[in-house]
Design a protein around this motif. Sequence first.
Motif, PDB file in Angstrom:
ATOM      1  N   ASP A 173       0.861  -1.180   0.000  1.00  0.00           N
ATOM      2  CA  ASP A 173       0.000   0.000   0.000  1.00  0.00           C
ATOM      3  C   ASP A 173       0.899   1.234   0.000  1.00  0.00           C
ATOM      4  N   ARG A 174       0.831   2.036  -1.063  1.00  0.00           N
ATOM      5  CA  ARG A 174       1.758   3.154  -1.206  1.00  0.00           C
ATOM      6  C   ARG A 174       1.625   4.174  -0.062  1.00  0.00           C
ATOM      7  N   GLN A 175       0.416   4.460   0.364  1.00  0.00           N
ATOM      8  CA  GLN A 175       0.232   5.452   1.422  1.00  0.00           C
ATOM      9  C   GLN A 175       0.879   4.995   2.720  1.00  0.00           C
ATOM     10  N   ILE A 176       0.725   3.720   3.036  1.00  0.00           N
ATOM     11  CA  ILE A 176       1.334   3.179   4.246  1.00  0.00           C
ATOM     12  C   ILE A 176       2.855   3.237   4.133  1.00  0.00           C
ATOM     13  N   VAL A 177       3.365   2.864   2.959  1.00  0.00           N
ATOM     14  CA  VAL A 177       4.813   2.896   2.756  1.00  0.00           C
ATOM     15  C   VAL A 177       5.331   4.328   2.874  1.00  0.00           C
ATOM     16  N   TRP A 178       4.610   5.273   2.270  1.00  0.00           N
ATOM     17  CA  TRP A 178       5.074   6.674   2.333  1.00  0.00           C
ATOM     18  C   TRP A 178       5.101   7.167   3.775  1.00  0.00           C
ATOM     19  N   CYS A 179       4.074   6.821   4.549  1.00  0.00           N
ATOM     20  CA  CYS A 179       4.049   7.234   5.954  1.00  0.00           C
ATOM     21  C   CYS A 179       5.251   6.683   6.699  1.00  0.00           C
ATOM     22  N   ARG A 180       5.584   5.437   6.421  1.00  0.00           N
ATOM     23  CA  ARG A 180       6.741   4.833   7.093  1.00  0.00           C
ATOM     24  C   ARG A 180       8.032   5.543   6.683  1.00  0.00           C
ATOM     25  N   MET A 181       8.174   5.828   5.398  1.00  0.00           N
ATOM     26  CA  MET A 181       9.377   6.509   4.940  1.00  0.00           C
ATOM     27  C   MET A 181       9.473   7.919   5.523  1.00  0.00           C
ATOM     28  N   ARG A 182       8.332   8.569   5.645  1.00  0.00           N
ATOM     29  CA  ARG A 182       8.322   9.917   6.229  1.00  0.00           C
ATOM     30  C   ARG A 182       8.768   9.878   7.687  1.00  0.00           C
ATOM     31  N   ILE A 183       8.283   8.882   8.423  1.00  0.00           N
ATOM     32  CA  ILE A 183       8.692   8.721   9.820  1.00  0.00           C
ATOM     33  C   ILE A 183      10.185   8.399   9.891  1.00  0.00           C
ATOM     34  N   SER A 184      10.659   7.577   8.955  1.00  0.00           N
ATOM     35  CA  SER A 184      12.082   7.236   8.924  1.00  0.00           C
ATOM     36  C   SER A 184      12.941   8.474   8.695  1.00  0.00           C
ATOM     37  N   CYS A 185      12.489   9.359   7.810  1.00  0.00           N
ATOM     38  CA  CYS A 185      13.229  10.595   7.554  1.00  0.00           C
ATOM     39  C   CYS A 185      13.274  11.475   8.805  1.00  0.00           C
ATOM     40  N   GLU A 186      12.193  11.469   9.581  1.00  0.00           N
ATOM     41  CA  GLU A 186      12.182  12.231  10.830  1.00  0.00           C
ATOM     42  C   GLU A 186      13.219  11.675  11.795  1.00  0.00           C
ATOM     43  N   PHE A 187      13.362  10.352  11.819  1.00  0.00           N
ATOM     44  CA  PHE A 187      14.385   9.726  12.635  1.00  0.00           C
ATOM     45  C   PHE A 187      15.771  10.239  12.243  1.00  0.00           C
ATOM     46  N   GLY A 188      15.958  10.470  10.948  1.00  0.00           N
ATOM     47  CA  GLY A 188      17.260  10.933  10.481  1.00  0.00           C
ATOM     48  C   GLY A 188      17.678  12.231  11.119  1.00  0.00           C
ATOM     49  N   TYR A 189      16.739  13.157  11.287  1.00  0.00           N
ATOM     50  CA  TYR A 189      17.047  14.418  11.954  1.00  0.00           C
ATOM     51  C   TYR A 189      17.409  14.184  13.410  1.00  0.00           C
ATOM     52  N   MET A 190      16.695  13.278  14.064  1.00  0.00           N
ATOM     53  CA  MET A 190      16.986  12.960  15.457  1.00  0.00           C
ATOM     54  C   MET A 190      18.388  12.370  15.587  1.00  0.00           C
ATOM     55  N   VAL A 191      18.755  11.499  14.657  1.00  0.00           N
ATOM     56  CA  VAL A 191      20.081  10.880  14.698  1.00  0.00           C
ATOM     57  C   VAL A 191      21.172  11.934  14.536  1.00  0.00           C
TER      58      VAL A 191
END
Length: 223
Positions: A173-191
């Motif tokens: 499901d593209r929307q679910i995948v995009w949400c996960r990738m968006r959350i992953s990118c947020e993690f990148g800033y935290m790292v």
Amino acid sequence: MVSRAPFGESGWATELKRSRIKREPPTAGRGLDTFDRILASAAELLGEVGFERMSTNDVCGRAEITPPALYHYFYDKYDILEELALRLLKRQNDAFHAWLSGSGIDGDTEARVASLARWFRIAAEVTGATPGSLSILRALRALPGLAHIRLASQRMLSDQLCDIYMRLNPASDRQIVWCRMRISCEFGYMVDEMALEEGRIANDVLFSTVASMLVETPPSDAV
């Protein structure tokens, strides 16, 4: 020299709209030298005293210019910070594209964890080599006037990662995948921020731990 729309080709710059007209930066000569000296001086001061304590008069003193010379190119210190943020994000995103075109997220789980940890290390090196980077990262989160820059950059990266994942897993499901990738990118800033300021966790441990968390948990049916 970095354009004020550094990611125009990918479309993210269309989201970087402010309520006031941006002044075009100089492209050569003494104007460019002054423009870059202002930014270099502001970046140094950010690293020394932080954004709240930095003033345009401080920047002028460090750059050895008059206030009218600064205001010829920038409205205020927020305008200077926006330019510094754009430059930092361009360095990070250029490095991300280089990493993605290399090993990226291909391979089995172990290889993807190692590759993502390597990306976090690259991002931390790029960020750490940028004067005032920690203050810039904090400002991107804390100042409403800069939120559009951070969001546009992260959404662009999320789009790219989602496209790759969907090519590898077309039934998802593209929307679910995009949400996960968006959350992953947020993690990148935290790292990035933790790598700069959390001295009680070794960077290698930080990078590998977050990479494992992001890679080893597959997208669920709901977010």
